[in-house]
Design an enzyme around this catalytic site. Structure first.
Site, PDB file in Angstrom:
ATOM      1  N   HIS A 122      12.265 -28.538 -34.539  1.00 41.14           N
ATOM      2  CA  HIS A 122      13.542 -29.482 -33.390  1.00 41.14           C
ATOM      3  C   HIS A 122      12.773 -31.250 -33.650  1.00 41.14           C
ATOM      4  O   HIS A 122      11.385 -31.269 -33.983  1.00 41.14           O
ATOM      5  CB  HIS A 122      13.130 -29.157 -32.182  1.00 41.14           C
ATOM      6  CG  HIS A 122      13.977 -30.333 -30.879  1.00 41.14           C
ATOM      7  ND1 HIS A 122      13.275 -30.549 -30.234  1.00 41.14           N
ATOM      8  CD2 HIS A 122      14.643 -29.877 -30.343  1.00 41.14           C
ATOM      9  CE1 HIS A 122      14.028 -31.728 -29.916  1.00 41.14           C
ATOM     10  NE2 HIS A 122      15.265 -30.353 -29.460  1.00 41.14           N
ATOM     11  N   ASP A 199       5.151 -24.842 -30.741  1.00 41.96           N
ATOM     12  CA  ASP A 199       6.293 -25.313 -29.783  1.00 41.96           C
ATOM     13  C   ASP A 199       7.144 -24.213 -30.126  1.00 41.96           C
ATOM     14  O   ASP A 199       7.723 -23.458 -30.154  1.00 41.96           O
ATOM     15  CB  ASP A 199       7.272 -26.024 -31.096  1.00 41.96           C
ATOM     16  CG  ASP A 199       8.857 -26.551 -30.245  1.00 41.96           C
ATOM     17  OD1 ASP A 199       8.279 -26.106 -29.382  1.00 41.96           O
ATOM     18  OD2 ASP A 199       9.121 -27.700 -30.443  1.00 41.96           O
ATOM     19  N   GLN A 202      12.146 -22.386 -27.508  1.00 36.09           N
ATOM     20  CA  GLN A 202      12.654 -20.982 -27.823  1.00 36.09           C
ATOM     21  C   GLN A 202      11.958 -19.865 -27.395  1.00 36.09           C
ATOM     22  O   GLN A 202      12.544 -18.907 -26.725  1.00 36.09           O
ATOM     23  CB  GLN A 202      13.448 -20.481 -28.843  1.00 36.09           C
ATOM     24  CG  GLN A 202      14.715 -22.438 -28.662  1.00 36.09           C
ATOM     25  CD  GLN A 202      15.808 -22.031 -28.293  1.00 36.09           C
ATOM     26  OE1 GLN A 202      16.209 -21.151 -27.538  1.00 36.09           O
ATOM     27  NE2 GLN A 202      16.075 -23.130 -27.883  1.00 36.09           N
ATOM     28  N   LYS A 225      14.325 -24.487 -19.682  1.00 34.35           N
ATOM     29  CA  LYS A 225      14.688 -22.845 -20.648  1.00 34.35           C
ATOM     30  C   LYS A 225      14.338 -21.859 -20.351  1.00 34.35           C
ATOM     31  O   LYS A 225      14.517 -20.772 -20.179  1.00 34.35           O
ATOM     32  CB  LYS A 225      14.201 -23.241 -21.959  1.00 34.35           C
ATOM     33  CG  LYS A 225      14.675 -25.010 -22.828  1.00 34.35           C
ATOM     34  CD  LYS A 225      14.644 -24.618 -24.970  1.00 34.35           C
ATOM     35  CE  LYS A 225      14.614 -25.717 -24.824  1.00 34.35           C
ATOM     36  NZ  LYS A 225      16.365 -26.796 -24.797  1.00 34.35           N
TER      37      LYS A 225
END
Length: 404
Positions: A122, A199, A202, A225
C-alpha cells in the site's frame, strides 16, 4: 457454531436498501461496517460518560481514563503482546507506519543501510520509506511478487543481506488477497540482523495474529477495518524499541518535566500519544475487537476461507472476467476486470444492483500497474458476508455484460 445470518443482524446498515435492492456490501477491505455494540458504545460515551483522560481528578475523567486504558489492554490481548505498554494508539495504520519511519527510521537508519519492501505494498508502506530514503540516502529495495500475486521467496532471499536494516512488508495484499509467509520472512530477516515491520491492515481482519509467535518488531493496523470507528489505529512495537525511539509529536500528555529551558519525555506508550487522544474511538475499537474475539478469530477465518473458495469458483464461471491475484491460500480480496467494460462503469452498474465494490488502484498504484492495469474492480469480504452476497455480485456482473 458460526451463524452468519444472526451475525448480520448485529450490523444495522446491512438491513437498508441500496437503490431499492438488498445491501450487498463488498467493500470491507476499504472500511468495514460497524456492529450495533460499537455504535451504541460510542453513543453511550458521548451522551453519558464523556470527559478527557489522564488528568482529571473527578469521577467522569477517572472512569473514562480507566476505559481508555482497558481498550489498550484489549488490543494487547487481540495481538497477544507481552505488555499493554507495547500498544500505541494512532490515527490509523498510515500514521503508525509514518511514526516508525519518523522516529526509529530517522534515528537508526544510515546511508549504508538497506530497507526492503515488496511490490505489493500500500502507498502507506511505500511513500514514507521513499521520503526517508531521499533524506538519509539508504537503499530502498523492492522484492518481487509473481504473476499470480504470490510472494517471490527466491527474490526476497536474494535481496536480503548484511546491510538490510528493516523489512517492511504487508501481511495480506489489499489488492491481490495474497497472504504473505510472515513467520519465514521475519525469521530470515532476523538472521541477518534486520527488524521487521508488518502492515497488518488486511490481515488483522481475517486471521488471528500473535505478535509473540511471529516475533515481528513492529505491526500496524487500523480500527475502521476491524469493525471499529474511524480515526483510530494501532502501532505495536517491542518495548525495547519504543523505549529507544524519540517522540513523534510534542505537546501535552507525553512529557515528564517541562521548564522554559528544556523538556524530558514520558515513557512509552505515552511518549507517542501527544495531546488529547481519540478517546471515544479507542474505546470503540476495544469494543470491536472484543466482538471479533467473542465470535472467535478461528471461526471468522473458517467462514471466510469457505466463502473465498466459493467466490473464486463463481467468478471463474463468468465469461470475460479476468481475476487478478490467484495465489494459493489467498484471503477474501478479489480484484478483477471485465472485457469491454471500464472498471468505473462496471462499479456504477453494480451499485444499481445494490452491490458496493471499490474501483481504482486501491492506494497501491505501482502494484496495479505491475499486474498490467491502471484500474481494477475490487470486492472484499467481511465476517458478515454470505454466499448469497456472492451470487448477487455474479448475477450483477452477468447483467452488466448485456449493456456492452
Amino acid at each position: 457454531m458460526y451463524d452468519v445470518e444472526k451475525i448480520r443482524k448485529d450490523f444495522p446498515v446491512l438491513g437498508i436498501k441500496i437503490n431499492g435492492k438488498p445491501n450487498t456490501f463488498l467493500d470491507s477491505g476499504a472500511s468495514a461496517q460497524k456492529p450495533r455494540c460499537v455504535i451504541e458504545r460510542v453513543c453511550e460515551i458521548y451522551s453519558k460518560e464523556y470527559a478527557n483522560v489522564h488528568r482529571g481528578s473527578y469521577s467522569l475523567s477517572e472512569k473514562i481514563t480507566s476505559d481508555y486504558e482497558k481498550a489498550r489492554q484489549t488490543v494487547q490481548k487481540f495481538l497477544n503482546a507481552k505488555s499493554a505498554s507495547e500498544i500505541v494508539f494512532t490515527r490509523n495504520a498510515t500514521e503508525s507506519i509514518n511514526l516508525v519511519a519518523a522516529t526509529w527510521g530517522r534515528k537508526f537508519l544510515t546511508k549504508i543501510d538497506q530497507v526492503i519492501i515488496s511490490e505489493a505494498e500500500h502507498h502507506a508502506n511505500l511513500v514514507p520509506w521513499q521520503i526517508l530514503r531521499d533524506e538519509i540516502g539508504f537503499e530502498l529495495k523492492i522484492c518481487k511478487i509473481k504473476d499470480d500475486g504470490s510472494f517471490d521467496w527466491d527474490d526476497f532471499c536474494s535481496q536480503l543481506n548484511g546491510n538490510t536494516k528493516l523489512v517492511a512488508i504487508t501481511g495480506m495484499s489489499n489488492v491481490l488477497g495474497t497472504i504473505f509467509p510472515l513467520k519465514e520472512i521475519i525469521a530470515s530477516a532476523h538472521r541477518r540482523g534486520a527488524k521487521v515491520l508488518v502492515d497488518a491492515c488486511q490481515l488483522a481482519v481475517h486471521q488471528k495474529i500473535d505478535v509473540q509467535e511471529l516475533d515481528c518488531d513492529f505491526l500496524a493496523f487500523s480500527g475502521h477495518k476491524t469493525y471499529g470507528p474511524t480515526g483510530i489505529g494501532v502501532l505495536y512495537a517491542k518495548y525495547e524499541l519504543l523505549d529507544a525511539m524519540p517522540p513523534y509529536q510534542y505537546g501535552g500528555d507525553m512529557v515528564d518535566v517541562v521548564t522554559y529551558q528544556a523538556t524530558t519525555f514520558d515513557v512509552p506508550p505515552a511518549r507517542f500519544e501527544a495531546g488529547t487522544p481519540a478517546i471515544v474511538q479507542a474505546i470503540g475499537l476495544g469494543t470491536a475487537l472484543e466482538y471479533m474475539m467473542n465470535l472467535g478469530m478461528d471461526n471468522i477465518t473458517a467462514h471466510e476461507n469457505e466463502l473465498t473458495a466459493y467466490t473464486l469458483q463463481k467468478l471463474s464461471e463468468i465469461d470475460g472476467l479476468k481475476q487478478i491475484g490467484t495465489a494459493e491460500g489467498k484471503g477474501g480480496v478479489f480484484s478483477f476486470v471485465m472485457d469491454k467494460i471500464h472498471p468505473q462503469d462496471l462499479a456504477f452498474i453494480l451499485d444499481k444492483e445494490g452491490v458496493s465494490v471499490r474501483v481504482g488502484h486501491h492506494c497501491a498504484a505501482p502494484l496495479v500497474r505491475r499486474m498490467g492495469y491502471e484500474s481494477v474492480v475490487r470486492a472484499s469480504l467481511g465476517l458478515y458476508n454470505t454466499k448469497q452476497d456472492i451470487d448477487i455480485l455474479c448475477s450483477a456482473l452477468n447483467k452488466a455484460k448485456t449493456f456492452f
